[in-house]
Design a protein around this motif. Sequence first.
Motif, PDB file in Angstrom:
ATOM      1  N   MET A  11       0.839  -1.196   0.000  1.00 11.38           N
ATOM      2  CA  MET A  11       0.000   0.000   0.000  1.00 11.38           C
ATOM      3  C   MET A  11       0.874   1.247   0.000  1.00 11.38           C
ATOM      4  O   MET A  11       1.848   1.345   0.727  1.00 11.38           O
ATOM      5  N   ARG A  12       0.516   2.208  -0.852  1.00  9.47           N
ATOM      6  CA  ARG A  12       1.307   3.429  -0.949  1.00  9.47           C
ATOM      7  C   ARG A  12       1.143   4.253   0.324  1.00  9.47           C
ATOM      8  O   ARG A  12       0.095   4.280   0.943  1.00  9.47           O
ATOM      9  N   GLY A  13       2.224   4.916   0.690  1.00 10.69           N
ATOM     10  CA  GLY A  13       2.161   5.788   1.848  1.00 10.69           C
ATOM     11  C   GLY A  13       2.556   5.128   3.146  1.00 10.69           C
ATOM     12  O   GLY A  13       2.583   5.781   4.184  1.00 10.69           O
ATOM     13  N   GLN A  14       2.871   3.838   3.120  1.00  6.98           N
ATOM     14  CA  GLN A  14       3.269   3.176   4.356  1.00  6.98           C
ATOM     15  C   GLN A  14       4.673   3.630   4.756  1.00  6.98           C
ATOM     16  O   GLN A  14       5.525   3.894   3.918  1.00  6.98           O
ATOM     17  N   ARG A  15       4.921   3.681   6.047  1.00  7.17           N
ATOM     18  CA  ARG A  15       6.250   4.049   6.532  1.00  7.17           C
ATOM     19  C   ARG A  15       6.815   2.898   7.357  1.00  7.17           C
ATOM     20  O   ARG A  15       6.073   2.105   7.931  1.00  7.17           O
ATOM     21  N   PRO A 353      -4.249   9.327   0.996  1.00  2.84           N
ATOM     22  CA  PRO A 353      -4.275   8.310   2.060  1.00  2.84           C
ATOM     23  C   PRO A 353      -5.630   7.635   2.142  1.00  2.84           C
ATOM     24  O   PRO A 353      -6.666   8.230   1.825  1.00  2.84           O
ATOM     25  N   THR A 354      -5.623   6.374   2.547  1.00  9.68           N
ATOM     26  CA  THR A 354      -6.857   5.608   2.679  1.00  9.68           C
ATOM     27  C   THR A 354      -7.610   6.052   3.928  1.00  9.68           C
ATOM     28  O   THR A 354      -7.043   6.121   5.013  1.00  9.68           O
ATOM     29  N   VAL A 355      -8.884   6.363   3.775  1.00  6.34           N
ATOM     30  CA  VAL A 355      -9.729   6.783   4.892  1.00  6.34           C
ATOM     31  C   VAL A 355     -10.747   5.676   5.140  1.00  6.34           C
ATOM     32  O   VAL A 355     -11.598   5.411   4.302  1.00  6.34           O
ATOM     33  N   PHE A 356     -10.638   5.024   6.303  1.00  4.92           N
ATOM     34  CA  PHE A 356     -11.487   3.858   6.565  1.00  4.92           C
ATOM     35  C   PHE A 356     -12.368   4.020   7.795  1.00  4.92           C
ATOM     36  O   PHE A 356     -13.099   3.098   8.154  1.00  4.92           O
ATOM     37  N   TRP A 357     -12.323   5.182   8.438  1.00  9.60           N
ATOM     38  CA  TRP A 357     -12.986   5.337   9.725  1.00  9.60           C
ATOM     39  C   TRP A 357     -14.158   6.314   9.705  1.00  9.60           C
ATOM     40  O   TRP A 357     -14.777   6.559  10.728  1.00  9.60           O
ATOM     41  N   HIS A 390      -7.995   3.954  -2.701  1.00  5.72           N
ATOM     42  CA  HIS A 390      -6.540   4.039  -2.602  1.00  5.72           C
ATOM     43  C   HIS A 390      -5.986   5.034  -3.610  1.00  5.72           C
ATOM     44  O   HIS A 390      -5.122   4.713  -4.423  1.00  5.72           O
ATOM     45  N   GLY A 391      -6.500   6.262  -3.574  1.00  6.57           N
ATOM     46  CA  GLY A 391      -5.968   7.303  -4.432  1.00  6.57           C
ATOM     47  C   GLY A 391      -6.914   7.701  -5.541  1.00  6.57           C
ATOM     48  O   GLY A 391      -8.021   7.165  -5.684  1.00  6.57           O
ATOM     49  N   LEU A 392      -6.469   8.673  -6.357  1.00  4.04           N
ATOM     50  CA  LEU A 392      -7.305   9.289  -7.388  1.00  4.04           C
ATOM     51  C   LEU A 392      -6.805   8.934  -8.784  1.00  4.04           C
ATOM     52  O   LEU A 392      -5.595   8.931  -9.042  1.00  4.04           O
ATOM     53  N   LEU A 393      -7.746   8.648  -9.677  1.00  5.05           N
ATOM     54  CA  LEU A 393      -7.436   8.391 -11.074  1.00  5.05           C
ATOM     55  C   LEU A 393      -7.771   9.621 -11.903  1.00  5.05           C
ATOM     56  O   LEU A 393      -8.705  10.370 -11.588  1.00  5.05           O
ATOM     57  N   HIS A 394      -7.022   9.808 -12.983  1.00  7.02           N
ATOM     58  CA  HIS A 394      -7.274  10.904 -13.913  1.00  7.02           C
ATOM     59  C   HIS A 394      -7.458  10.286 -15.298  1.00  7.02           C
ATOM     60  O   HIS A 394      -6.489  10.097 -16.042  1.00  7.02           O
ATOM     61  N   PRO A 395      -8.705   9.935 -15.638  1.00  6.67           N
ATOM     62  CA  PRO A 395      -8.958   9.205 -16.878  1.00  6.67           C
ATOM     63  C   PRO A 395      -8.866  10.101 -18.110  1.00  6.67           C
ATOM     64  O   PRO A 395      -8.919  11.331 -18.010  1.00  6.67           O
ATOM     65  N   PRO A 396      -8.768   9.489 -19.291  1.00  7.91           N
ATOM     66  CA  PRO A 396      -8.725  10.285 -20.526  1.00  7.91           C
ATOM     67  C   PRO A 396     -10.081  10.906 -20.830  1.00  7.91           C
ATOM     68  O   PRO A 396     -11.120  10.496 -20.289  1.00  7.91           O
ATOM     69  N   ALA A 397     -10.087  11.885 -21.706  1.00  9.00           N
ATOM     70  CA  ALA A 397     -11.324  12.575 -22.099  1.00  9.00           C
ATOM     71  C   ALA A 397     -12.311  11.574 -22.678  1.00  9.00           C
ATOM     72  O   ALA A 397     -11.946  10.665 -23.420  1.00  9.00           O
ATOM     73  N   VAL A 429     -12.211   1.092 -14.363  1.00  7.14           N
ATOM     74  CA  VAL A 429     -11.033   1.185 -13.505  1.00  7.14           C
ATOM     75  C   VAL A 429     -11.452   1.818 -12.181  1.00  7.14           C
ATOM     76  O   VAL A 429     -12.220   2.783 -12.159  1.00  7.14           O
ATOM     77  N   THR A 430     -10.941   1.284 -11.090  1.00  7.78           N
ATOM     78  CA  THR A 430     -11.233   1.839  -9.765  1.00  7.78           C
ATOM     79  C   THR A 430     -10.011   1.715  -8.881  1.00  7.78           C
ATOM     80  O   THR A 430      -9.155   0.847  -9.102  1.00  7.78           O
ATOM     81  N   THR A 431      -9.907   2.596  -7.885  1.00  9.56           N
ATOM     82  CA  THR A 431      -8.853   2.460  -6.885  1.00  9.56           C
ATOM     83  C   THR A 431      -9.354   1.718  -5.650  1.00  9.56           C
ATOM     84  O   THR A 431      -8.635   1.590  -4.671  1.00  9.56           O
ATOM     85  N   MET A 432     -10.583   1.227  -5.696  1.00  9.37           N
ATOM     86  CA  MET A 432     -11.082   0.367  -4.624  1.00  9.37           C
ATOM     87  C   MET A 432     -10.572  -1.061  -4.836  1.00  9.37           C
ATOM     88  O   MET A 432     -10.275  -1.461  -5.965  1.00  9.37           O
ATOM     89  N   ASP A 433     -10.461  -1.823  -3.767  1.00 12.53           N
ATOM     90  CA  ASP A 433      -9.855  -3.155  -3.827  1.00 12.53           C
ATOM     91  C   ASP A 433     -10.816  -4.215  -3.272  1.00 12.53           C
ATOM     92  O   ASP A 433     -10.597  -4.763  -2.191  1.00 12.53           O
TER      93      ASP A 433
END
Length: 478
Positions: A11-15, A353-357, A390-397, A429-433
């Motif tokens: 997952m992106r953003g993990q430290r 960041p993922t918001v789950f709460w 898990h983030g934002l997509l920027h699709p084509p026109a 396409v989705t950023t949901m899993d």
Amino acid sequence: MIFRLIGGTPMRGQRDPSWRGALEDIDAYDLDDDAARARILSSDGLVIGGGADHLLLCRHREALSDFVRSGGRVLVNAQVVKPFIDGLAVWRKLEFRGAQDVHPHAVTAHPVWNGVDYRDLHYRTGVPGTHSYEKLTEIGVSGFYGRGYHLELPEGATVVTGIGQYSLPLDYSYPLGDGEVLVHGGNDLESFSDDRYSTGRIGPNLVDWLEGGSRGAETGTAPSSSTEASPTARHAAARPASARPAVTGTQSAPGDAPRIGLLHCGTFPPLRTLADPALAPYRPESVYLPDADPSVLAGLDVIIVGDRLHQGQLGRFAPAIRAALQDPAKTVIVLGENKVENWLPGVGYTFRPTVFWTWRTGEDNGTRLRLPGDPMWEFFTPRAVSWHHHGLLHPPAGARSLVVMEENGTDSGALLYVDEVNQPARLLVTTMDPVYHHGSGFMPGASQLLYSLLRWVTATHVPSRQAFVSAGGKSTTL
């Protein structure tokens, strides 16, 4: 020396905390290389990450078991679907209805949990700050630490952590030869080491425990798995028993039903998803990437790119997925955490960041549903598409963004979009899993999204798709 076998897309953003410096991350697929396997199995201890390929690990069951018998220590994370070390018990989902059903309890002392208050394992939240247990009962989400249990434990096993009012076995350990196996049946145990709470002790304790095994330098290299000499046997062992045979491109589904293939890498969520009886009417077929040929995609009507795939395995299939987009009879669905910006034409990505709460706090996470008149909404409910992302997509026109993120009064990106104009095939396409969460037994909205996707592609499949369009988007094929 401790190795952590990983797989999939982190997952992106993990430290990583400082104690993680004692653990070296290794791609689990390195076990298939003789020299790399010898190095891995010469370590003092191993951590099996929750994203590792269980089918791969099963091919090396003998070698992994011998590693423990020779004095090694292993932490096994997540939900065991297929035992890959002698003695492992299969994980079972707990049908929980509330936070107390998944409350972890100490049963038997173990050095990894020394100094840990189990209340600090009960809830998680992304709300900034350090919170009391009482506050976490108001704003926290339970179930991350564990939401299942194990039965038929191996001989000599000790239950470390129980879950719920009956303290069902969640964490357990057992001796194997001169070594020990520790099993945590939830999200990766090391991820719960948080210096703001007593759980900060888990990381350092785990390192000390793994380094305390009786393996010495004189143990040498561990033997290869017995199946390695026979590619045919290796491929047969890799297929999930619950799934249909791997697709070949020559089979055909009965009637108008589409042939649906789920691309996966043998991790526990897709294996449990493929075994779900609720999905049986859709006949999803297993496309296990490490053993499949990319040409098998030509025989599918619907290609579902499962979430969090191993980037190396996915990269081998990316050209075939792009080729499938040129077929007007196909539908391609790409799920979250797959770095689509690197291989899917015309799409960009921005991390969030993922918001789950938010369902506990009432906080507005910015998710908005758009295009209310779109025929897609016949198949998707708000709950199915607004649990998290898990983030934002920027699709084509020309693509239709059905679920977006609104920030400061402006749509800043898509969380789910459909594109029927920039290539001959239909693309979603989705950023949901959803496969990850459905297979994990966590987040009902994720299961709703998965079921909705399957209903959509089945009801609108060619040749029934033309009837769907001519009826103004009102399906009569469900």
